[in-house]
Structure formats: C-alpha cells, structure tokens
Design an enzyme around this catalytic site. Structure first.
Site, mmCIF file in Angstrom:
data_model
loop_
_atom_site.group_PDB
_atom_site.id
_atom_site.type_symbol
_atom_site.label_atom_id
_atom_site.label_comp_id
_atom_site.label_asym_id
_atom_site.label_seq_id
_atom_site.Cartn_x
_atom_site.Cartn_y
_atom_site.Cartn_z
ATOM 1 N N LYS A 175 -10.483 6.662 -10.465
ATOM 2 C CA LYS A 175 -9.682 5.624 -11.140
ATOM 3 C C LYS A 175 -9.655 4.419 -10.221
ATOM 4 O O LYS A 175 -8.822 4.310 -9.318
ATOM 5 C CB LYS A 175 -8.265 6.154 -11.367
ATOM 6 C CG LYS A 175 -7.557 5.674 -12.617
ATOM 7 C CD LYS A 175 -7.467 4.174 -12.781
ATOM 8 C CE LYS A 175 -6.199 3.593 -12.220
ATOM 9 N NZ LYS A 175 -6.259 2.127 -12.084
ATOM 10 N N GLU A 250 -3.243 6.825 1.597
ATOM 11 C CA GLU A 250 -3.442 5.758 2.589
ATOM 12 C C GLU A 250 -2.720 4.538 2.043
ATOM 13 O O GLU A 250 -3.131 3.968 1.041
ATOM 14 C CB GLU A 250 -4.937 5.494 2.777
ATOM 15 C CG GLU A 250 -5.253 4.910 4.145
ATOM 16 C CD GLU A 250 -5.262 3.396 4.179
ATOM 17 O OE1 GLU A 250 -4.174 2.786 3.969
ATOM 18 O OE2 GLU A 250 -6.342 2.833 4.422
ATOM 19 N N CYS A 284 -5.914 -3.233 4.934
ATOM 20 C CA CYS A 284 -4.804 -2.344 5.308
ATOM 21 C C CYS A 284 -4.555 -2.369 6.802
ATOM 22 O O CYS A 284 -3.429 -2.188 7.251
ATOM 23 C CB CYS A 284 -5.051 -0.931 4.806
ATOM 24 S SG CYS A 284 -6.649 -0.278 5.310
ATOM 25 N N GLU A 385 4.503 -5.524 4.512
ATOM 26 C CA GLU A 385 3.058 -5.750 4.445
ATOM 27 C C GLU A 385 2.816 -6.823 3.386
ATOM 28 O O GLU A 385 2.866 -6.549 2.194
ATOM 29 C CB GLU A 385 2.345 -4.457 4.052
ATOM 30 C CG GLU A 385 0.844 -4.605 4.083
ATOM 31 C CD GLU A 385 0.097 -3.433 3.450
ATOM 32 O OE1 GLU A 385 0.476 -3.002 2.358
ATOM 33 O OE2 GLU A 385 -0.869 -2.972 4.061
#
Ligand code: TXE
Length: 493
Positions: A175, A250, A284, A385
């Site tokens: 996906k 993650e 990331c 973030e």
C-alpha cells in the site's frame, strides 16, 4: 479510460466502485497520473488473494535458493528500468532526477543484499544433552504481510519491505502512499515479469483511512510493516493489537546534529546544511536539530545562514535546482505553521521562514531553507518532526549537556556528532539513544546495516540481518528418536 492500477491476484483491476485519484505534481500541481482508488472491499480482496496464495504454498514452498534467485532477478529488472522508475518518482515527488537515480541504485542494492542474506540462513541445532533428541531451530515465512509506505522515498521504503518478504517466502499487499504510487505500480510489473506466482504480490492504491486501514484490522494479515508518521503509526499499532499482529514501524525522528568546537568545523557545517535541507527536509533522518558548542555558535551560525541562502530551490527540470518542493499543499501548510510557533516561543528566524514567492514556483509547494536560532529544547519547532527544510539551533557548554539535549526528544532514529577527541566522540555516540549514530559524518546507510529507531521512532529494524528476521517465524522442532512414556502421572492400571 485511466489505467487499472490495483494488482489483485495477478490481475490489474479498477476500483470496485470505479473511483480514481489524480496524482498531482508538487512542482506545479499538474495532473501527472490517474490511478484507481481502492475501496475497503478491494483491499479485502487483495488480502484474500495473499492469504490463499500463502496457504497454498505456491511460493512459500519454493526453496530458499529459488526465492533468492527470483529476488536477484528483480534486482536485475530494477537496474534495467532504473531510468523509467527514477522519472516516475521524480514526477510524483518533484525530486530531481539525480536524487531519484541514487534511490534506484540503493533499491537494486537492497534486493541484492537480501538475496545474498537469504542464502546464508541456516537451521540451528540445539544441544539438549541427550543423544536421542534432535532439537532444531528453523525459520519460515511469517505469512501475509501488509507493507505500507510513505511518499518521501516511495520505492526505496517499499523495497526495504518487499525484498525481505520475498526472500522469506511471504505473500503480501503493498500500500504505497496515495500521493506517490507510480513506482510501486511499476514494481508489481517487474515482480510479475520475474516469475512470481499469482497472488503472492498484491497492490492497493488509495487513502490510508479507507484502503489502508483494513490491512491493519483483518485477522488474515500476520504482519504490518509501516513507514510513515507517528500519529498513523500509533493508530496502526493499536488496531493491529486487536488481532495480535506483528508490527514493524519506522516513524521518523527529530535527529540531533551535534558540533563540538574541537572538530572539522568546515565539514560539520557543510554536512549540517546537507542534513537539514536535502530533499527539503522530507527525510526521516534529517539532521534538523543542530546543537552547537557555545564558543563557536556565532561563527557556525553565520556560515550556515550564508550557505542556506545560497541553496537554489526549484523544479525538477531546472538544472540549477539543488532542492525541490514539499509534497503537498497540506504539508506546506503544516511546515508554515511552525514559523508561527517559533516566533511565538521567542526563537529567531534568520533566513527563510515563509513560502517562496517566485513566478516559476507559484503553482507548487515550495518552502525555502529556513534557519531558526535561539531555540530551546522545549520549543515546539525543536521537538516536533516538521518534515520540512527547517533547521533549529541550540547551544551547549559541556559534553553532558550535549548528550542530554541530544536525548531530549521522544524520537530516537539517528544522530550525528562532530568531534576530533575520540574519547569524547565515543562517549557521546554510546550515550545517544538513537538507532544510527554518525561520527564525523552525516547520512550514509548501507543495506547490510540495520536501520530503525529507539523510543517513538518505531519498533523493529529494517535492512541488515534483522530486516529479514522481521519476516521470519522461528520454529523449534524437537524429535525424540527413542519414544518413551513421560511417567509424570502414576498409571492406575
Ligand atoms: O503520513 P502517514 P503523512 C511523517 C512526517 C509527516 C507526517 C505525516 O512528519 O509530516 O509523518 O505524513 C497510510 N491505516 N512522515 O500524513 O499518514 C498512508 O496512506 C493504514 C515520516 O503523509 O503516516 C500512507 O501510505 N495505513 C515518514 C502511509 O500510511 C494508513 C515518512 C503514510 O501516511 C492509515 C512520511 C491507516 N489508518 C511521513 N492512515 C518517515 N518515517 O520517514 C494512513 N495510512
């Protein structure tokens, strides 16, 4: 007629309700593709195909040697089509071709790494201290996997999941992010060409809440491997708990980049600029949180500002471009909001800070490299973030303070430090609670080395050896070669 882009049980099909989604270029908002938008029922069809194929053993029963040969073949096909894949990814993400070409080379290397690793997997004999007992630890596929990917490195992140799943013998449903599905669609064609049996690989395109969520709810799915944001990761973990699925997550990071006075400051500054502004911070492991020793603060900040101002932001076709757009209008809005938070909290925006106003970029989602000084650990712009080109700067006056600040985050994905004193560098590297630490360097990773996070950065590891373990169940087979009564309970006869 738009292409049918759901790949279910070896066939390309349209969404069951005929819905489609336009994929738009982040550079100018033009429509670059139209793809099928899966319904929850389509996702359940894909799960059924994966489950049936796994239970039939059509692929899981292949020898490890044959599976690894298939994975090598996929690597060859990725190499052959690297230019097509890179241009698809550039089209979806607005990233320059030079960057997407790097990604394709990494993807090929990932498939080759896992193919080589699979061949090394061995059963383990356990010495139980009795000659009549054979005790063997074996590995087998975890089963049906949901592989959910993000938009920043679309095919790379999916490959970290698909390659080990194939080596292990799993069946799966990919996906991709609804914003960048094109390379995942092409990957399915390559898997088909490589000879993967029908039903093993399936692809669902569409929104997370409708097309993605059933993957995390359905009892026929054994593992969910997800790369994306913290909020979605928490939701997936909670949902997966209902059917006790294995989860691998993650979830990004807020990665410290620590610069000591006693270091190669020129290299540190150059890497800090790369770490924060590469791919406009949509990474990331972006080193967006710079911690600089107080004695060199002014010098380092002046140079970072000079460098940040000089970065050429532009479209993927412009040869001058050094970094590109943010992925979407929504994401641009989120990044812009951090400017308001930073000013409200008393930080100082030294460069950047508002959307780029340039005629050639006005239709897209462009935000400039932004440097914010006078930051404190507790500020929102430091802790969240942002996933945009925002570098925050804090100072420290001792090694202990550098360590404390570097760990003052809910995340723990990566960190970098610049220090020429090996004792201090070793101490800081050991004390930082992040999954990868770079000493006097920033950013490199290799498929042979594990990647993943401490704390809220996730669960489990990708790549390395552990990245294959995620897709394996461990089985202990105990065989008694001299069967005998247990004699535990008295026999009344
Ligand atoms: O990602 P989401 P978004 C971070 C970054 C970014 C934030 C949000 O900070 O600003 O996440 O980004 C699918 N069940 N990262 O909203 O929602 C979704 O369709 C199943 C860090 O774009 O996490 C997509 O395929 N699936 C990150 C994928 O999850 C669901 C990279 C990621 O979407 C779902 C990207 C659901 N309920 C963003 N909801 C990193 N770790 O590198 C969504 N999805």
């Amino acid at each position: 007629m738009p292409e049918s882009t759901l790949y279910i049980n070896g066939a390309w099909v349209a969404s069951s309700d005929g819905a489609v989604r336009e994929i738009r270029s982040p550079h100018d908002n033009s429509v670059v593709a139209t793809v099928s938008e899966a319904t929850a029922a389509d996702t359940r069809d894909a799960i059924k195909a994966a489950r049936d194929s796994f239970d039939s053993g059509v692929y899981a029963s292949w020898s490890m040697k044959d599976r690894c040969a298939l994975v090598e073949k996929v690597a060859d096909l990725i190499k052959r089509d690297a230019e097509i894949l890179a241009s698809l990814e550039t089209r979806d993400t607005g990233k320059r071709m030079v960057e997407t070409r790097y990604d394709m080379a990494d993807i090929e290397a990932t498939f080759r790494h896992f193919a080589a690793l699979g061949l090394k997997l061995k059963d383990r004999k356990v010495d139980v201290g009795a000659d009549n007992i054979s005790s063997v630890i074996t590995h087998e596929a975890v089963g049906v996997c949901a592989l959910i990917g993000p938009w920043n490195y679309p095919l790379l992140q999916i490959s970290w999941k698909v390659a080990p799943a194939l080596v292990a013998g799993c069946s799966f449903i990919v996906k991709p992010s609804e914003l960048s599905p094109s390379t995942a669609i092409h990957l399915m064609k390559l898997l088909e060409e490589a000879g993967l049996p029908q039903g093993v690989a399936n692809l669902i395109c569409g929104a997370g809440a409708t097309a993605g969520a059933p993957l995390t709810e359905d009892p026929r799915v054994d593992l969910v491997s997800f790369t994306g944001g913290l909020v979605t990761g928490r939701r997936i973990m909670a949902t997966a708990a209902q059917t006790v699925k294995k989860v691998a997550l993650e979830l990004g990071g807020k990665n410290p980049h620590i610069i000591f006075e006693n270091s190669n400051i020129d290299a540190a500054i150059d890497n800090a600029v790369t770490g924060a502004f590469l791919h406009s911070g949509q990474v990331c492991s972006a080193g967006t949180r710079v911690l600089v020793e107080k004695s060199i603060h002014d010098r380092v900040v002046a140079e970072i500002v000079r460098r940040a101002k000089a970065i050429y932001v532009g479209g993927p076709e412009d040869p001058r471009t050094e970094t590109g757009p943010l992925i979407s209008k929504e994401h641009l809005g989120k990044v812009e909001a951090y400017m308001h938070d930073a000013e409200k909290d008393g930080a100082t925006i030294l460069v950047g800070g508002s959307r780029i106003d340039r005629e050639d970029l006005n239709k897209g989602w462009y935000f400039p490299p932004t440097v914010i000084d006078n930051c404190l650990s507790k500020m929102k712009c430091v802790q969240d973030e942002s996933f945009g080109p925002i570098m925050t700067i804090e100072t420290f006056e001792s090694v202990d303070e550098a360590i404390a600040l570097g760990n003052d985050t809910i995340y723990g994905l990566s960190g970098a430090l610049w220090c020429d004193d090996k004792k201090i560098a070793d101490r800081v590297a050991a004390a930082l609670r992040h999954g990868t630490i770079w000493v006097n360097d920033f950013g490199p990773y290799r498929p042979q080395a594990e990647w993943g996070g401490f704390k809220a950065s996730g669960v489990g590891r990708e790549l390395g050896e552990a990245g294959l373990d995620e897709y394996l169940e461990i089985k202990h087979i105990w065989t008694n070669n001299k069967p005998a009564r247990s004699g535990w309970f008295a026999d009344p006869s």
